[in-house]
Design an enzyme around this catalytic site. Structure first.
Site, PDB file in Angstrom:
ATOM      1  N   CYS A  56     -28.225 -10.687  92.377  1.00 40.28           N
ATOM      2  CA  CYS A  56     -28.172 -12.135  92.639  1.00 40.28           C
ATOM      3  C   CYS A  56     -29.513 -12.655  93.159  1.00 40.28           C
ATOM      4  O   CYS A  56     -30.081 -13.592  92.615  1.00 40.28           O
ATOM      5  CB  CYS A  56     -27.068 -12.465  93.650  1.00 40.28           C
ATOM      6  SG  CYS A  56     -25.416 -12.259  92.966  1.00 40.28           S
ATOM      7  N   HIS A  57     -30.007 -12.040  94.243  1.00 41.28           N
ATOM      8  CA  HIS A  57     -31.249 -12.553  94.823  1.00 41.28           C
ATOM      9  C   HIS A  57     -32.245 -11.436  95.112  1.00 41.28           C
ATOM     10  O   HIS A  57     -33.186 -11.635  95.877  1.00 41.28           O
ATOM     11  CB  HIS A  57     -30.948 -13.349  96.088  1.00 41.28           C
ATOM     12  CG  HIS A  57     -29.944 -14.425  95.852  1.00 41.28           C
ATOM     13  ND1 HIS A  57     -28.618 -14.272  96.158  1.00 41.28           N
ATOM     14  CD2 HIS A  57     -30.061 -15.649  95.277  1.00 41.28           C
ATOM     15  CE1 HIS A  57     -27.944 -15.363  95.795  1.00 41.28           C
ATOM     16  NE2 HIS A  57     -28.797 -16.207  95.251  1.00 41.28           N
ATOM     17  N   GLY A  58     -32.016 -10.256  94.523  1.00 40.42           N
ATOM     18  CA  GLY A  58     -33.024  -9.194  94.581  1.00 40.42           C
ATOM     19  C   GLY A  58     -33.172  -8.482  95.908  1.00 40.42           C
ATOM     20  O   GLY A  58     -34.273  -8.339  96.416  1.00 40.42           O
ATOM     21  N   HIS A 102     -26.512 -10.640 102.056  1.00 39.06           N
ATOM     22  CA  HIS A 102     -27.162 -11.936 101.879  1.00 39.06           C
ATOM     23  C   HIS A 102     -26.092 -13.008 101.629  1.00 39.06           C
ATOM     24  O   HIS A 102     -25.744 -13.743 102.536  1.00 39.06           O
ATOM     25  CB  HIS A 102     -28.179 -11.857 100.722  1.00 39.06           C
ATOM     26  CG  HIS A 102     -28.899 -13.128 100.454  1.00 39.06           C
ATOM     27  ND1 HIS A 102     -29.196 -13.564  99.180  1.00 39.06           N
ATOM     28  CD2 HIS A 102     -29.393 -14.046 101.291  1.00 39.06           C
ATOM     29  CE1 HIS A 102     -29.839 -14.720  99.271  1.00 39.06           C
ATOM     30  NE2 HIS A 102     -29.980 -15.034 100.530  1.00 39.06           N
TER      31      HIS A 102
END
Lengths: 411, 182
Positions: free
Chosen positions: B146-148, B122
């Site tokens: 960080c963003h799953g 990502h």
């Protein structure tokens, strides 16, 4: 749009909002009148400009790899030489470029001295030139410290110790400069910072130098004023082309040093890492400082030597008034012309003395040459100008260059 | 070229001077290019950086179920000694709905050794899941905090914003228990 250089609609759109094209055209284009008799000695100014740009460009990329730390500086320079792509070339360009920058500026200065370019109305132009020279010396000195070799370290030690000659506050000033009690890491880091800053100061000074130049316009080999349009040629294409020839010669000479003799102007001792416990047996500055170094050593007194060395440059500020001759160009000054060449030789002698150890005959010769250096400005310039009978000056540049008839036709 | 024209060959108005201008200009462009290339290339990895471009690793000390992280080109590389159960899950999931379709057998050279670049596809964070105490995500592989993003036991993206599976670095088995990455 009346400006001849502004041809396309896009250019006109920009021009009405920011008159950049007419600015360029009035600076280095067809609208800048230049004496038609400029010889190749007049190319050295623009060559020095190119050298400055080359130093800034190569310096910026070297700073991407250099580490200004006492423990790492030397190794980072070796890293540049061995590992960084083209690092060896960029560093050799930077080191030899500095030398050639000084060559160009020295020739440029001697040209100014010979053709009286410092005289009215060009005094400020001359002053900015001296300021550039001083800034160059500071920049070059600090740049030479950065590789943190033996010559870097001991050169820095010797030069900064000059400040201890200042009465009363000398020690305190020197400690402040060092950021400690000797040349060490803090000194290196501030020198790096200033070495990066000063070239941009030089660049700004160069702009003021050029501003003054474009106000009083170029002097010329005859040293007489421009009287009519017939005396001039547009800067472009005549002198842009002529300057390009100079650039070509400059780059060829630079390429010779960079690719065939890159370490000639350096000192082998600077490939030994800095050692605060061992002084190299023979410390000499870079060649471009040698005449001033000779003046420093000519005086058997610490403060006296420093004052005289500084005075050797500062005296240049007052020569527009020390020179009493109303004729600019030495071409028409039979007596001064001889003294000029004696002065040139004397300068070379000082350089030679500066490169040799201060012992025996070198001391005597150094003192005589130092005395003569100052005598040239303080005695020769006022006195010769006063009694010398100059040769008759031509009526105009055009008359001298094109012959009297064609000059009359133009009028 | 061979056409003879009056006034010395200026058929289209081109002069000797035009030729000289163009030749000079072309030569200057070549010269400038030759000078600019070193200025550009000096920013590429230097010889000492390139010399560190491969990493060797002894696998014999890594027990089944353990994972180690090694540095390769400045990035973490995950080396996981997978359990039979993890291998089985990875193979079963070959037929699951995968955002970035890849077979487990294409992602490993030896089924028990899963070797991945430990950088979330990502935005470049390092996913959790290497240590036994860390969250491994819903699929038992890695989880990027960080963003799953959730990665499975083959390092494939299963859920979350990451678009691609964890990358597989080039590596070779020097012998049964040694690999060289890069």
């Amino acid at each position: 749009m009346s400006n001849p250089g502004v041809t396309t609609q896009v250019m006109q759109w920009v021009e009405t909002r920011l008159p950049i094209f007419s600015f360029i055209n009035h600076s280095v284009g067809t609208e800048y009148p230049t004496p038609r008799n400029l010889n190749y000695w007049w190319s050295l100014g623009s060559i020095a400009g190119v050298a400055l740009v080359l130093q800034i460009v190569t310096g910026i990329v070297l700073a991407m790899h250099y580490v200004p730390h006492a423990d790492m500086a030397f190794d980072s320079v070796e890293h540049i030489m061995r590992d960084v792509n083209y690092g060896w070339m960029l560093r050799y360009m930077h080191a030899n470029g500095a030398s050639l920058f000084f060559v160009a500026v020295y020739i440029h200065m001697f040209r100014g001295l010979y053709f009286g370019s410092y005289k009215a109305p060009r005094e400020l132009l001359w002053w900015f030139g001296i300021l550039i020279f001083l800034a160059m010396m500071a920049t070059a000195f600090m740049g030479y410290v950065l590789p943190w070799g033996q010559m870097s370290f001991w050169g820095a030690t010797v030069i900064t110790n000059m400040f201890t000659a200042i009465p009363v506050v000398g020690e305190a000033v020197t400690t402040w400069l060092w950021g400690g009690y000797s040349v060490a890491g803090p000194t290196l880091q501030r020198f790096f910072s200033l070495h990066y800053l000063l070239p941009f100061v030089i660049f700004a000074l160069m702009f003021l130098h050029l501003w003054a130049l474009h106000t009083s316009k170029s002097n010329n080999p005859l040293g007489i004023d421009v009287k009519s349009e017939k005396d001039t040629l547009p800067f472009h294409p005549y002198f842009t082309t002529k300057d390009l020839v100079g650039f070509g010669v400059f780059f060829v000479i630079l390429a010779y040093w960079v690719f065939f003799n890159p370490n000639y102007m350096g000192h082998p001792d600077n490939y030994i890492p800095a050692n605060p416990l061992v002084t190299p047996p023979h410390i000499v500055p870079e060649w471009y400082f040698l005449p001033f170094y000779a003046i420093l050593r000519a005086v058997p007194d610490k403060l006296g030597g420093v004052v005289l060395m500084l005075g050797a440059i500062l005296i240049l500020f007052v020569i527009p008034w020390l020179d009493t001759s109303r004729v600019r160009s030495a071409t028409f000054r039979p007596v001064y012309k001889g003294f000029f060449w004696i002065f040139v030789v004397n300068g070379l002698v000082l350089g030679w003395i500066g490169a040799n150890p201060p012992e025996g005959a070198y001391i005597i010769i150094g003192r005589i040459a130092t005395a003569y250096y100052f005598a040239h400005f303080i005695l020769v310039m006022p006195i010769v100008g006063w009694f010398e009978k100059p040769k008759p000056l031509p009526d105009s540049i055009a008359a001298a260059v094109l012959g009297d008839d064609s000059a009359k036709e133009a009028n | 070229m061979t056409t003879t024209t009056p006034e010395g060959g200026h058929e289209d108005g081109a002069t000797r001077r035009d030729f000289l201008y163009i030749a000079t200009g072309a030569m200057s462009v070549v010269g400038a290019g030759l000078f600019v290339w070193p200025l550009v290339d000096q920013m590429n990895p230097s010889a000492d950086v390139l010399a560190l471009a491969s990493t060797e690793l002894d696998l014999s000390a890594i027990e089944e179920g353990q994972a180690v992280t090694v540095m390769w080109r400045g990035k973490p590389v995950f080396v996981r000694h997978r359990t039979a159960e993890e291998i089985a899950t990875a193979k079963t999931d070959d037929s699951a709905a995968l955002p970035d379709i890849a077979l487990d057998s294409d992602r490993v050279q030896k089924a028990e050794w899963l070797i991945l670049i430990g950088v979330c596809t990502h935005l470049g964070c390092v996913p959790l899941g290497q240590k036994s105490t860390e969250v491994k995500g819903e699929y038992g592989g890695w989880f990027c905090p960080c963003h799953g993003s959730h990665y499975d036991t083959s390092g494939r993206i299963r859920k979350g914003p990451a678009p691609k599976n964890l990358g597989v670095p080039p590596y070779v088995f020097l012998d049964d228990s040694h690999i060289r990455i890069g």
